[in-house]
Enzyme design. Structure first.
Site, PDB file in Angstrom:
ATOM      1  N   ASP A 221      53.770  -5.283 -49.121  1.00 55.64           N
ATOM      2  CA  ASP A 221      55.402  -4.803 -49.194  1.00 55.64           C
ATOM      3  C   ASP A 221      55.584  -5.017 -50.198  1.00 55.64           C
ATOM      4  OD1 ASP A 221      57.844  -3.785 -48.889  1.00 55.64           O
ATOM      5  OD2 ASP A 221      58.318  -5.019 -47.048  1.00 55.64           O
TER       6      ASP A 221
ATOM      7  N   HIS B 276      34.159  -6.653 -58.237  1.00 53.61           N
ATOM      8  CA  HIS B 276      34.220  -7.325 -57.343  1.00 53.61           C
ATOM      9  C   HIS B 276      33.486  -8.738 -57.602  1.00 53.61           C
ATOM     10  CE1 HIS B 276      33.000  -8.227 -53.027  1.00 53.61           C
ATOM     11  NE2 HIS B 276      32.735  -6.963 -52.321  1.00 53.61           N
TER      12      HIS B 276
END
Length: 437
Positions: free
Chosen positions: A386, A168
């Site tokens: 995608d 993070h």
């Protein structure tokens, strides 16, 4: 009595078998410069590994090679992810880009299809451990561990799961999803729509620091309700609660009842008010127990000049609402909504700069159990991830810290919201009973 929100338990992975290859290191396609990347005071306190999964119900025959090759290419503009953490002469974390160790990449095969796994919004730790590869050094030697790992798991019937473990300190959710979507663009043979900016010095602390209120944000809560003993004594369970459009509308009506709210409110604010109150009651906090709600707010658009669109890092602060449990439970929920709305509205440039200065000067103390940290991932654009065979059908994560709660998009309808949290066993059962909408 209205029915409670539909609850889902974390997929426990019973019978799930995953065979993994030996990790290989994926390097940037071209030789990248060395040097060091500055990490901000916000990055310094975000030194935890976040695991996410992107679940596709179909893929290409050569999907693993496509993902791996695209990773090598995307690591050119995102080259710091192939580095390792180090300490500066001042003892601060930095990214050492001279250690060209690359990103561990794992190929795997599972004995199931996506449908058999069900709701993947929250994963049991056993499942997470099978679908997301974590380098052995992550636990005991975090400063020499990879900043990113990737695992591609092929499923029956052509499905595929991409499992990511990302430190993070390298990015918040907004930056992370831009990285994943850039990776996907390259896999599709398209140019990057956003070029990353690695100049984090725009968020350097001011000298001298200028730390201003509200100072409630810095309060450390005392455990007068003996929550620590409850968490140590009981099993911690993870559960997710599904709110469709009808239930969300009911929550918003309930949250504005009583006339205290004079403006329109978001689903986030209404749900946050409900979850904060319900969790406090489920944990049986004493009336004089201080309780805090905090949540990340993106400040990219708040600065002048604005943070660049491609900024890759952490650009969020955590405003808070603080009161006693008695005040929280006795006030109408519309008053709780006002607390949350006002906290969000406090975030401006001076607020963000003040918090950067505070963290640089004093660091960060772990939140007490009386705190609830809510992160909303509902607007993260994972639908654009995608890689050439359609958007992910599901997106999920794993176990949560005791004080954390996630709001995620529904896996059947993107307009729905899934509330994910963990609680001691008895408190979770009470939470589910109380969560009436």
């Amino acid at each position: 009595m209205p029915s409670p929100a539909e609850a889902f338990k974390a997929v426990d992975g019973s019978g799930l078998t995953v065979e993994r290859s030996i990790p290989i290191a994926v390097h940037p396609e071209y030789e990248m410069p060395g040097g060091f990347v500055f990490l901000t005071s916000i990055d310094q306190v975000a030194h935890i590994v976040v695991s996410t999964v992107y679940c596709f119900d179909r893929s290409a025959e050569n999907a693993v090679d496509v993902v791996k090759q695209a990773l090598s290419q995307v690591l050119v503009p995102y080259y710091p992810l192939a580095g390792r953490l180090a300490r500066s002469s001042e003892g601060k974390l930095i990214v050492d880009c001279q250690k060209k160790l690359g990103v561990p990449f794992v190929e795997a095969v599972a004995n199931c299809d996506l449908d058999s796994l069900g709701d993947m919004s929250i994963l049991h730790p056993d499942v997470l451990g099978k679908l997301v590869y974590k380098d052995p050094t992550t636990q005991n030697m975090p400063e020499i561990a990879p900043l990113l790992t990737a695992q591609v798991t092929k499923l029956n019937n052509g499905g595929l799961i991409l499992g990511i473990a990302l430190n993070h300190c390298m990015s918040d959710g907004i930056s992370a999803i831009k990285f994943i979507n850039s990776w996907a663009e390259i896999a599709r043979g398209e140019p990057l729509s956003v070029v990353p900016c690695h100049d984090r010095t725009i968020l350097k602390p001011r000298m001298p620091p200028q730390i201003r209120g509200p100072y409630d944000d810095f309060v450390q809560l005392s455990d007068v309700s003996n929550l620590t003993a409850l968490y140590e004594k009981e099993q911690i369970v993870y559960r997710s609660f599904h709110f469709d459009s009808e239930k969300l509308a009911a929550v918003k009506r309930m949250a504005t009842a009583g006339g205290q709210v004079k403006r329109s409110i978001t689903s986030f604010v209404a749900l946050a008010a409900l979850v904060w109150r319900t969790r406090s009651m489920a944990l049986r906090m004493k009336p004089h127990q201080q309780t805090m709600l905090t949540f990340p707010v993106d400040f990219r658009s708040k600065l002048s000049p604005q943070v660049p669109d491609g900024f890759f890092g952490n650009a969020v602060v955590f405003p808070c609402c603080l009161c006693t449990t008695g005040e929280l439970i006795d006030e109408p929920i519309s008053s709780t909504v006002e607390r949350i709305t006002e906290a969000i509205e406090r975030v401006d440039e001076d607020y963000a700069r003040s918090r950067i200065d505070y963290l640089d000067a004093y660091g960060f103390e772990e939140f007490a159990l009386g705190t609830l940290l809510i992160s909303s991932w509902t607007k993260l654009d994972y639908g654009s991830s995608d890689f050439g065979w359609g958007e992910p059908r599901q997106f999920g994560t794993g176990s949560l810290p005791a004080k954390s709660c996630l709001f995620m998009r529904g896996w059947r309808d993107k307009k729905d919201v899934v509330v994910v949290l963990s609680l001691p066993f008895s408190a979770m059962n009470t939470f589910q009973e109380l969560l009436q909408v």
